[in-house]
Each structure stands twice: as structure tokens, then as C-alpha cells.
Design a protein around this motif. Structure first.
Motif, short mmCIF file in Angstrom:
data_model
loop_
_atom_site.label_atom_id
_atom_site.label_comp_id
_atom_site.label_asym_id
_atom_site.label_seq_id
_atom_site.Cartn_x
_atom_site.Cartn_y
_atom_site.Cartn_z
N LEU A 43 12.20 -5.78 7.95
CA LEU A 43 12.00 -5.10 6.67
C LEU A 43 10.53 -4.91 6.35
O LEU A 43 10.10 -3.82 5.95
CB LEU A 43 12.69 -5.89 5.55
N ILE A 44 9.72 -5.95 6.54
CA ILE A 44 8.30 -5.79 6.24
C ILE A 44 7.57 -5.09 7.38
O ILE A 44 6.57 -4.40 7.16
CB ILE A 44 7.63 -7.14 5.91
N GLY A 45 8.09 -5.23 8.61
CA GLY A 45 7.45 -4.59 9.75
C GLY A 45 7.59 -3.08 9.75
O GLY A 45 6.80 -2.37 10.37
N GLY A 46 8.60 -2.55 9.04
CA GLY A 46 8.78 -1.11 8.97
C GLY A 46 7.56 -0.42 8.41
O GLY A 46 7.20 0.68 8.86
N ALA A 47 6.89 -1.04 7.43
CA ALA A 47 5.69 -0.45 6.83
C ALA A 47 4.54 -0.42 7.84
O ALA A 47 3.78 0.56 7.90
CB ALA A 47 5.28 -1.22 5.59
N SER A 48 4.40 -1.47 8.64
CA SER A 48 3.35 -1.51 9.67
C SER A 48 3.58 -0.42 10.70
O SER A 48 2.64 0.26 11.14
CB SER A 48 3.33 -2.88 10.35
N ALA A 49 4.86 -0.24 11.10
CA ALA A 49 5.20 0.80 12.07
C ALA A 49 4.88 2.18 11.51
O ALA A 49 4.41 3.07 12.24
CB ALA A 49 6.68 0.70 12.44
N ARG A 66 0.82 -1.22 0.00
CA ARG A 66 0.00 0.00 0.00
C ARG A 66 0.86 1.27 0.00
O ARG A 66 0.48 2.29 -0.58
CB ARG A 66 -0.92 0.03 1.23
N THR A 67 2.00 1.21 0.66
CA THR A 67 2.86 2.40 0.78
C THR A 67 3.95 2.44 -0.29
O THR A 67 4.76 3.38 -0.31
CB THR A 67 3.53 2.45 2.16
N GLY A 68 3.98 1.43 -1.17
CA GLY A 68 5.01 1.41 -2.21
C GLY A 68 6.41 1.25 -1.64
O GLY A 68 7.34 1.94 -2.07
N PHE A 69 6.55 0.35 -0.67
CA PHE A 69 7.85 0.08 -0.01
C PHE A 69 8.40 1.35 0.64
O PHE A 69 9.56 1.72 0.44
CB PHE A 69 8.86 -0.49 -1.01
N VAL A 70 7.55 2.00 1.43
CA VAL A 70 7.97 3.24 2.09
C VAL A 70 9.22 3.04 2.94
O VAL A 70 10.06 3.95 3.05
CB VAL A 70 6.82 3.80 2.96
N GLN A 71 9.39 1.86 3.52
CA GLN A 71 10.53 1.61 4.40
C GLN A 71 11.86 1.64 3.64
O GLN A 71 12.91 1.85 4.26
CB GLN A 71 10.38 0.29 5.16
N LEU A 72 11.83 1.44 2.34
CA LEU A 72 13.04 1.53 1.53
C LEU A 72 13.11 2.87 0.80
O LEU A 72 14.15 3.53 0.79
CB LEU A 72 13.08 0.38 0.51
N ARG A 73 12.00 3.30 0.21
CA ARG A 73 11.97 4.54 -0.56
C ARG A 73 12.31 5.77 0.27
O ARG A 73 13.00 6.68 -0.19
CB ARG A 73 10.58 4.76 -1.18
#
Length: 471
Positions: A103-109, A35-42
Motif C-alpha cells: 500500500l505505501i510502496g505504490g506511491a514510491s513506484a 506528497r502525492t495525496g495517497f495517489v495509490q488510492l485516489r
């Protein structure tokens, strides 16, 4: 009787964690990542940039201070004892699955902390507060569900997690000659309870000030020790990484006994350590004074990476590079202490004890900051001094009791209570996630225009009825 209670705790822990909680959090992590387009990396670089921004008002809580409170709770004894336990019981491959969960939990946070900022409340002294209970009440119009979440957070953080932190701390003293199983845990528990009591009886402001200097100090000491071991064993690194990846993808072993596999132990301890999606860190995120909610979402996303990719990895490398054999009997403090002894000699156990004292102390006071917030929600306003004093004395007694518990019971209680928090927060975030995503796009649009992003609810089509900020 004790054995019967422990068996019952093990039963419920096994059901709630696998497959239910693990599946819920993993699916949520991937969903929010998409949903966030990999916000944790971008937007990782942006998260580093905004963390040092000063608050809008003088003496308000900054993004950095809010980060330190959430990191104080996240980065704790689980980063040492939990990682050691996962490696000893599940194998070195558990480290890889911890990385994946971070890595995937960053988006949830990011989602939950952005929501906490959007729906935060205004305090009597111009400060702010909030969290899942508040965005559930305001956006989902369910005070009952918000109250249930607040109730389970109190049980989890004042109860389960603080019992565990207290137990983990005292367990590191077992290597010393003066340690007596019958009396030493209770003595250590008493000292810890008194120290924590001093901080929390001073209220939230004292907690924020304390964590702001303890967290960087403890992190620096621990990371430097880990780096020393890694750099003095550079020739071991290729073998260590090969061991991690080989074990992580040994699917025959994993599916042969998945409950005790590296995958499950890595996921469980990763979830416990970084708490992404559980609904705890948003309580700290809501206190920050920022111009746009997304700033604090990014900062709390960074906290997940600090916790797992930095501190947990430091523990793993420290242990695996030491060459100390991995055995089930060493699970817990023993394996880390043996690893440090191999490199630092007699100073090794002392170093890990110092780190554990700082980690446990910061975890305990960070946890109780969250509890204060949920008590305010249940009460409808800040509870009176008499009530808060009684609660804080009770919280201190729980810390004292935790030092004398068994390891299995402490882990099970923490796991079970955390599961109930997650089962309320994750569905709420899924329903409200579009609001956080719209806020993210608004933030990115303003950044591309060269502006310092400022948020207004109307800019994302959000009805500001019930909001106390962003009008």
C-alpha cells in the motif's frame, strides 16, 4: 570456506536490511504517499483505465507491454517461495505487513516510474528507454552516480535475483522421486539456462513479446488454483484472517526477536517481491509510448498491487486455508507443495512446479531486460553485438550456477545487492519528487477538463534542456 562466506553474507544482509533498508523504504513510502495525496488510492481506478490504452505510434511498446515486463520481474518465484518462507519463519502475521508495504510502496513506484518517463531517451528506431540511471544523470547532473546505480542493478538482476530465481525453481523438484541433490539441480539449471538464452539472445523486443503472453498465463493459472482452495475452504477464512491479524499485532513476540519476527519477515519479503522504490521497474516504464508520463506512473503503481495484494495474497490464502501445519522445516517450496497436495492430491506438486517454471522463466527474462538497459547507459549507446552476446552467455551461466547454490546464500546475495540500488534511487526520487508531483497535478487538471492528458515540460515549469521528449 563456504561456511565463512555464508556467515559474512548473513552479517551484511542483517545490517543492510534491518534496520537500514527497511527504515529507508518505509519512510520513503510514507513520504511519497503524503506528497502525492495517497495517489495509490485516489487514482487506483484511473490506473486500471489507462493500462489498456494503445501506444501513440504503431508497433511501439504499449503501457500494457511495459506493465508485463515489470510484472514479469516483480511476480516471480519470490511470490511463492518468499511468502512461504515468511509465514514459516515469521508467522502468518507477516502477510499483513506485506500488505502494508504494498500500500505505501505504490506511491514510491508511482514517483520513480513517472520520473523515468519524463527523462527517458529516444532510441535509434524511434523507441524510448530510460530509468533511474538516466534521470540521475539528466536531472541531478551526475553521470558518475547514475553509473554506480547501473552497476549495482546489473549485479542485482543478472547476479543476485537470477541466482535466486534459478535456485527457487529447482527446489520445487525436490518432492519427486527422481530428484538427486548432487545432479538434478545442475540438470534443471542447464535446461533453464538454455531456454532463457534463446529468449535473451533475441534482444529486448523478443523479451517484451515473450513476457506479454507468459505473465497473464501464469497469473491466471496460479490465481485460479488459489481461488479454488479458498472457495472450498470458505468456512476457514474467518479463522485465517483472525490468525493473520492476531499474529501481526503480537508486539510482545515481535519486539522479543524483531529480526526473525512476522513484521520483519513480512517487510523483507514484501520489499523483495514488489520492488517498489528499488529502481528496477522504471527501466520498463520508460519504454512505454504514452501521451503523459503520469500514465505509466499509474500503470507501474498497479503492478505493485498485482504483485503483492493479488499474487502474494493468493499464495498466503492457499497455504493458510489448506490447514497444513506451519513449521520452520517446511520453509520454502515444501510448505506450498504440502498445501496444494492437501487439496489437489498428487496433482498439487505438479501444479506448483508448472507455476514455478513459468514464474521463474518470466522473472529471469524480465530481469535481463533491465540489465540490457543499464549496459546501454554505461556504454553510452547500445553495445555492439559481440559484447552483448558475451554478456548474455555470461548471464546464462549465472542462471546455471544459481540452481546449485544454497538457499541462504542465494537470498543473502539478492538482498545485499538490492540494498545498494535502493540507497541511490530513493534519495534521487526524494530530490526529484516535486517534478513527479507537478506532473501528477498537471495530469489531474487535464482530466478534470475532459481531455486526454498530453504532457509538455514547460507546463510544469520544467526546463526542457537535456530532455529528448515532452518539448
Amino acid at each position: 570456506m563456504a561456511a565463512l562466506i555464508l556467515n559474512e553474507l548473513d552479517y551484511w544482509d542483517s545490517i543492510l536490511y534491518y534496520p537500514v533498508l527497511v527504515i529507508v523504504l518505509v519512510i520513503a513510502g510514507f513520504y511519497f504517499t503524503g506528497r502525492t495525496g495517497f495517489v495509490q488510492l485516489r487514482m487506483f481506478g484511473e490506473s486500471i483505465r489507462v493500462v489498456m490504452e494503445k501506444p501513440q505510434q504503431e508497433k511501439a511498446i504499449s503501457s500494457f507491454q511495459a506493465l508485463m515486463v515489470s510484472t514479469a520481474s516483480r511476480v516471480g518465484t519470490g511470490n511463492i517461495i518468499g511468502i512461504s518462507t515468511a509465514i514459516c519463519l515469521g508467522g502468518p502475521g507477516s502477510v499483513f505487513w506485506m500488505w502494508i508495504m504494498a500500500l505505501i510502496g505504490g506511491a514510491s513506484a508511482f514517483i520513480e516510474s513517472t520520473l523515468a518517463q519524463i527523462y527517458k531517451r529516444r532510441g535509434h528506431h524511434g523507441d524510448s528507454y530510460g530509468g533511474p540511471a538516466y534521470y540521475i544523470e539528466t536531472a541531478l547532473h551526475s553521470r558518475f552516480l547514475g553509473a554506480v546505480f547501473a552497476f549495482f542493478l546489473i549485479l542485482t538482476y543478472a547476479g543476485g535475483f537470477n541466482l535466486l530465481a534459478s535456485f527457487n525453481l529447482q527446489s520445487t523438484f525436490a518432492v519427486y522421486g527422481f530428484y538427486d541433490k548432487a545432479t538434478t539441480p545442475w540438470l534443471i539449471g542447464a535446461v533453464l539456462a538454455v531456454l532463457v538464452g534463446y529468449c535473451i539472445l533475441g534482444g529486448g523486443k523478443r523479451i517484451v513479446r515473450t513476457t506479454a503472453w507468459i505473465v497473464p498465463l501464469m497469473g491466471a493459472i496460479y490465481i485460479l488454483a488459489a481461488l479454488y482452495i479458498v472457495f472450498t475452504h470458505l468456512s476457514f477464512l474467518p479463522a485465517v484472517f483472525a490468525m493473520i491479524f492476531a499474529d501481526a499485532f503480537d508486539f510482545r513476540a515481535i519486539f522479543g526477536g524483531i529480526a526473525g519476527s512476522c513484521l520483519m519477515l513480512g517487510v523483507k519479503r514484501g520489499l523483495y517481491s514488489n520492488e517498489a522504490g528499488i529502481g528496477s521497474a522504471p527501466n520498463a516504464a520508460a519504454t512505454a509510448d504514452v501521451s503523459h508520463p503520469v500514465k505509466q506512473g499509474l500503470v507501474q503503481m498497479l503492478s505493485v498491487f498485482i504483485d503483492t495484494l493479488l499474487v502474494c495474497t493468493a499464495t498466503a490464502m492457499m497455504c493458510l486455508c489448506s490447514g497444513v501445519p506451519i513449521t520452520k522445516e517446511a520453509a520454502g517450496a515444501a510448505y506450498v507443495q504440502q498445501a496444494l497436495t492437501a487439496d489437489f492430491g498428487a496433482f498439487g506438486p505438479l501444479l506448483i512446479t508448472i507455476c514455478m517454471v513459468l514464474f521463474a522463466f518470466s522473472t529471469l527474462i524480465g530481469n535481463l531486460f533491465y540489465v540490457d538497459n543499464c549496459l546501454t547507459f554505461l556504454h553510452g549507446s547500445v553495445p555492439g553485438r559481440g559484447f552483448m552476446t558475451c554478456y548474455r552467455i555470461t548471464a546464462v551461466l549465472i542462471i546455471f550456477v544459481g540452481a546449485g547454490m544454497s538457499m541462504a546464500a542465494a537470498w543473502d546475495i539478492a538482498d545485499i545487492f538490492m540494498a545498494f540500488m535502493c540507497f541511490i534511487n530513493i534519495p534521487a526520487c526524494a530530490v526529484l519528487g516535486s517534478t513527479a508531483v507537478k506532473a501528477m497535478k498537471d495530469y489531474e487538471k487535464q482530466r478534470k477538463e475532459g481531455k486526454n492528458p498530453v504532457f509538455l515540460a514547460k507546463n510544469i515549469g520544467l526546463d526542457d534542456t537535456g530532455l529528448e521528449y515532452w518539448k
